[in-house]
Design a protein around this motif. Structure first.
Motif, short mmCIF file in Angstrom:
data_model
loop_
_atom_site.label_atom_id
_atom_site.label_comp_id
_atom_site.label_asym_id
_atom_site.label_seq_id
_atom_site.Cartn_x
_atom_site.Cartn_y
_atom_site.Cartn_z
N UNK A 81 6.37 4.85 -0.91
CA UNK A 81 5.91 3.50 -1.21
C UNK A 81 4.81 3.05 -0.27
N UNK A 82 4.06 2.05 -0.74
CA UNK A 82 2.96 1.50 0.03
C UNK A 82 3.40 0.38 0.96
N UNK A 83 2.43 -0.09 1.73
CA UNK A 83 2.70 -1.12 2.74
C UNK A 83 3.28 -2.39 2.14
N UNK A 84 2.74 -2.84 1.02
CA UNK A 84 3.20 -4.10 0.44
C UNK A 84 4.69 -4.05 0.12
N UNK A 85 5.13 -2.97 -0.46
CA UNK A 85 6.53 -2.85 -0.84
C UNK A 85 7.44 -2.70 0.37
N UNK A 86 7.01 -1.94 1.36
CA UNK A 86 7.81 -1.74 2.56
C UNK A 86 7.92 -3.05 3.34
N UNK A 87 6.81 -3.76 3.49
CA UNK A 87 6.82 -5.03 4.22
C UNK A 87 7.70 -6.05 3.50
N UNK A 88 7.64 -6.08 2.18
CA UNK A 88 8.49 -7.01 1.42
C UNK A 88 9.97 -6.69 1.64
N UNK A 89 10.31 -5.42 1.68
CA UNK A 89 11.70 -5.04 1.92
C UNK A 89 12.14 -5.39 3.34
N UNK A 90 11.26 -5.20 4.30
CA UNK A 90 11.58 -5.60 5.67
C UNK A 90 11.81 -7.11 5.77
N UNK A 136 -2.72 2.26 -11.61
CA UNK A 136 -1.59 1.34 -11.80
C UNK A 136 -0.31 1.90 -11.19
N UNK A 137 -0.11 3.20 -11.32
CA UNK A 137 1.07 3.83 -10.75
C UNK A 137 1.12 3.59 -9.24
N UNK A 138 0.02 3.84 -8.57
CA UNK A 138 -0.02 3.65 -7.12
C UNK A 138 0.10 2.17 -6.74
N UNK A 139 -0.51 1.30 -7.53
CA UNK A 139 -0.41 -0.12 -7.22
C UNK A 139 1.02 -0.63 -7.37
N UNK A 140 1.73 -0.15 -8.38
CA UNK A 140 3.13 -0.58 -8.54
C UNK A 140 4.03 -0.02 -7.45
N UNK A 141 3.61 1.04 -6.80
CA UNK A 141 4.35 1.58 -5.67
C UNK A 141 4.11 0.78 -4.39
N UNK A 142 3.21 -0.19 -4.45
CA UNK A 142 3.00 -1.07 -3.31
C UNK A 142 1.80 -0.71 -2.45
N UNK A 143 0.97 0.19 -2.91
CA UNK A 143 -0.22 0.55 -2.14
C UNK A 143 -1.32 -0.47 -2.41
N UNK A 144 -2.15 -0.72 -1.41
CA UNK A 144 -3.25 -1.68 -1.56
C UNK A 144 -4.35 -1.06 -2.43
N UNK A 145 -5.21 -1.92 -2.96
CA UNK A 145 -6.30 -1.43 -3.82
C UNK A 145 -7.24 -0.51 -3.06
N UNK A 146 -7.51 -0.84 -1.81
CA UNK A 146 -8.43 0.01 -1.04
C UNK A 146 -7.81 1.39 -0.80
N UNK A 147 -6.51 1.44 -0.54
CA UNK A 147 -5.84 2.73 -0.33
C UNK A 147 -5.83 3.54 -1.61
N UNK A 148 -5.64 2.87 -2.74
CA UNK A 148 -5.64 3.57 -4.04
C UNK A 148 -7.02 4.15 -4.32
N UNK A 149 -8.06 3.34 -4.07
CA UNK A 149 -9.42 3.84 -4.30
C UNK A 149 -9.72 5.04 -3.40
N UNK A 150 -9.33 4.94 -2.12
CA UNK A 150 -9.57 6.04 -1.19
C UNK A 150 -8.80 7.29 -1.62
N UNK A 151 -7.59 7.13 -2.08
CA UNK A 151 -6.77 8.27 -2.48
C UNK A 151 -7.39 8.98 -3.68
#
Length: 151
Positions: free
Chosen positions: A70-79, A127-142
């Motif tokens: 999971x990405x930062x957004x999802x992990x931070x929300x869970x924390x 969309x798959x990566x975004x729903x996993x909680x990754x930021x748009x910039x990280x998705x573009x870089x990936x």
């Protein structure tokens, strides 16, 4: 013969022996078993004083378990759901930000392996990566990083 009833402290230690818990989560679990006269907050304070319950260890454990998927957004929300706040949360966010693009690339590689040739397929991958909680910039870089590898 029935097993003897565990004390509240015994239940807490059993929960903590299985995995790390946040104070909020452990308090919720123990509240179900608290009887009249039991002070759950005092028990949680005692566990923290003896370093059996640690918010830092819990945070590291959660990041370790979730970081590969999971990405930062999802992990931070869970924390935040588990009651991690303030400066500790800011430090954890900073540590996660350093590795987010690489983690997004790994997740993308495991799921898809190659960049879609059409726009609809590419949007699906993003969309798959975004729903996993990754930021748009990280998705573009990936996905851009994968373009470079395959050219």
């Amino acid at each position: 013969m029935a097993a003897p009833q565990l004390s509240l402290k015994g239940r807490a230690l059993r929960f903590l022996s299985m995995r790390e818990h946040s104070r909020l989560e452990l308090g919720r679990k123990l509240a179900k078993y608290a009887e009249e006269g039991d002070d759950v907050n005092a028990l949680l304070d005692f566990l923290e004083q003896n370093n059996w319950l640690s918010q830092e260890r819990f945070s590291e454990s959660l990041i370790h378990r979730r970081g590969a998927r999971y990405g930062n957004n999802r992990i931070v929300a869970e924390l935040q759901q588990h009651g991690v706040k303030g400066e500790a949360l800011a430090e954890l966010k900073a540590g996660l930000a350093d590795t987010e693009a690489a983690r997004a690339a790994e997740v993308w590689q495991r799921k898809f392996g190659e960049v879609a040739t059409d726009a609809a397929g590419r949007a699906k991958q993003m969309r798959f990566l975004l729903t996993r909680g990754f930021s748009q910039s990280a998705v573009r870089k990936a996905i851009k990083g994968s373009d470079d590898e395959f050219e």
